[in-house]
Write an enzyme that holds these catalytic residues in place. Structure first.
Site, PDB file in Angstrom:
ATOM      1  N   ASN A 119       0.944  -1.106  -0.114  1.00 39.55           N
ATOM      2  CA  ASN A 119      -0.106  -0.021   0.030  1.00 39.55           C
ATOM      3  C   ASN A 119       0.951   1.472   0.181  1.00 39.55           C
ATOM      4  OD1 ASN A 119      -2.115  -1.968  -0.025  1.00 39.55           O
ATOM      5  ND2 ASN A 119      -2.612  -1.458   2.255  1.00 39.55           N
ATOM      6  N   HIS A 136       6.053  -0.500  -2.731  1.00 41.50           N
ATOM      7  CA  HIS A 136       5.489  -0.117  -3.911  1.00 41.50           C
ATOM      8  C   HIS A 136       5.546   1.651  -3.843  1.00 41.50           C
ATOM      9  CE1 HIS A 136       2.953  -3.573  -5.249  1.00 41.50           C
ATOM     10  NE2 HIS A 136       4.310  -3.796  -5.207  1.00 41.50           N
ATOM     11  N   THR A 206      -4.379  -8.970   0.426  1.00 45.10           N
ATOM     12  CA  THR A 206      -3.776  -8.948  -1.033  1.00 45.10           C
ATOM     13  C   THR A 206      -4.340 -10.102  -1.809  1.00 45.10           C
ATOM     14  OG1 THR A 206      -1.779  -8.678  -2.197  1.00 45.10           O
ATOM     15  CG2 THR A 206      -1.884 -10.083  -0.386  1.00 45.10           C
ATOM     16  N   SER A 207      -4.739  -9.715  -3.265  1.00 46.92           N
ATOM     17  CA  SER A 207      -5.116 -10.894  -4.234  1.00 46.92           C
ATOM     18  C   SER A 207      -3.803 -11.631  -4.555  1.00 46.92           C
ATOM     19  CB  SER A 207      -5.652  -9.982  -5.397  1.00 46.92           C
ATOM     20  OG  SER A 207      -4.797  -9.228  -5.803  1.00 46.92           O
TER      21      SER A 207
END
Ligand code: APR
Length: 269
Positions: A119, A136, A206-207
């Site tokens: 995130n 990220h 999270t996917s």
């Protein structure tokens, strides 16, 4: 909050009674010396921040290639910055939720505790987490595209779109990782080192489809760690997890935390 579906490894998926099954998971967590966690957009969903691939996910509404690539930025920095300004506005108006707050508390609970997040919203830090590894980047940081200097900026809305570097006048870009870009090598190396050295690895919200982040829990599992997933939906990681709770992190982490504290008290007698 009746039974929560939990899958215990590839074969077994059944409704669980919170007390009877959270207990064994807490045993494992309390025995751990080194806990590592990977979080994704799902942990901020209950704060009202859209995820990327969910029902009203950002990538359902906006085209990533138009807004989250360096090419798109160079082509139309104003459009990209208007989008990031909009997202900053949403994030600034929201608060960390119970899930973020439990993880901030846990930082003090374990001798070794590593929180790795995908995130860019900064909500872990706003909840009180101190050592957060941001894979990220961070939406509250700008980077000069010429000098690569990183500066913090919390203006909502931004005073100037697109913002420019005070020193050299070049364009500033959001200090985030865009599609087609590689992650910071030292941050990635440290993340793999820590995840493959932990006893317990959480994957929360999270996917588990975006690499290299999605490989972190797998590297932990390969190194013998217990993997615990928390996500209302199954993911590609579910089959490799020791426990996978079909639950919202903002609801489930406080339950886990309460049971951890109950057990700790009981053990202290
Ligand atoms: N609690 C826990 N998990 C949740 C919740 C919740 N309340 N609500 C949704 N989820 C889960 C969804 O089921 C989904 O699996 O969170 C996951 C969010 O997945 P994505 O939207 O794909 O977000 P994420 O995995 O963080 O994306 C990874 O992709 O777009 C890029 O750079 C961006 O960091 C991002 C990366």
């Amino acid at each position: 909050m009746g039974g929560i579906p939990v899958s215990l490894g590839p074969e077994v998926t059944r409704k669980m009674d919170v007390q009877s099954e959270v207990g064994p998971v807490c045993d494992i967590i309390l025995a751990a010396k080194n806990v590592c966690l990977l979080t994704g957009a799902g942990i901020s969903a209950e704060s009202g921040i859209p995820t990327f691939r969910g029902e009203e996910g950002l990538w359902k509404t906006y085209r990533a290639e138009q807004l989250a690539t360096f090419q798109a930025f160079i082509q139309d920095p104003k459009l990209v910055w208007e989008w990031y300004d909009w997202r900053r506005g949403i994030i600034a108006s929201k608060e960390p939720n119970a899930g973020h707050k439990v993880l901030a508390e846990w930082e003090e609970l374990f001798p070794h505790f590593t929180l790795i997040t995908q995130n860019i919203d900064g909500l872990h830090q706003r909840a009180g987490s101190k050592n957060v590894i941001e894979l990220h980047g961070n939406i509250w940081k700008h980077r000069c595209i010429d000098e690569t200097t990183i500066t913090e900026n919390h203006d909502v809305p931004l005073k100037e779109i697109p913002p420019r570097c005070d020193k050299c006048g070049a364009l500033l870009r959001p200090h985030v990782v865009w599609f087609g870009e590689s992650l910071d090598g030292s941050i990635l190396h440290k993340s793999f080192q820590l995840s493959s050295g932990c006893d317990v690895m959480f994957s929360i919200g999270t996917s588990a489809v975006v690499q290299p982040a999605a490989s972190l829990p797998l590297s932990a599992a390969e190194a013998g760690a217990k993997v615990i997933e928390i996500n209302p939906d199954p993911t590609p990681l579910t089959g490799s997890a020791d426990f996978s709770f079909r639950a919202k992190s903002g609801e489930f982490l406080p339950i886990l935390d309460k049971e951890l504290k109950r057990q700790t008290k009981q053990k202290k007698g």
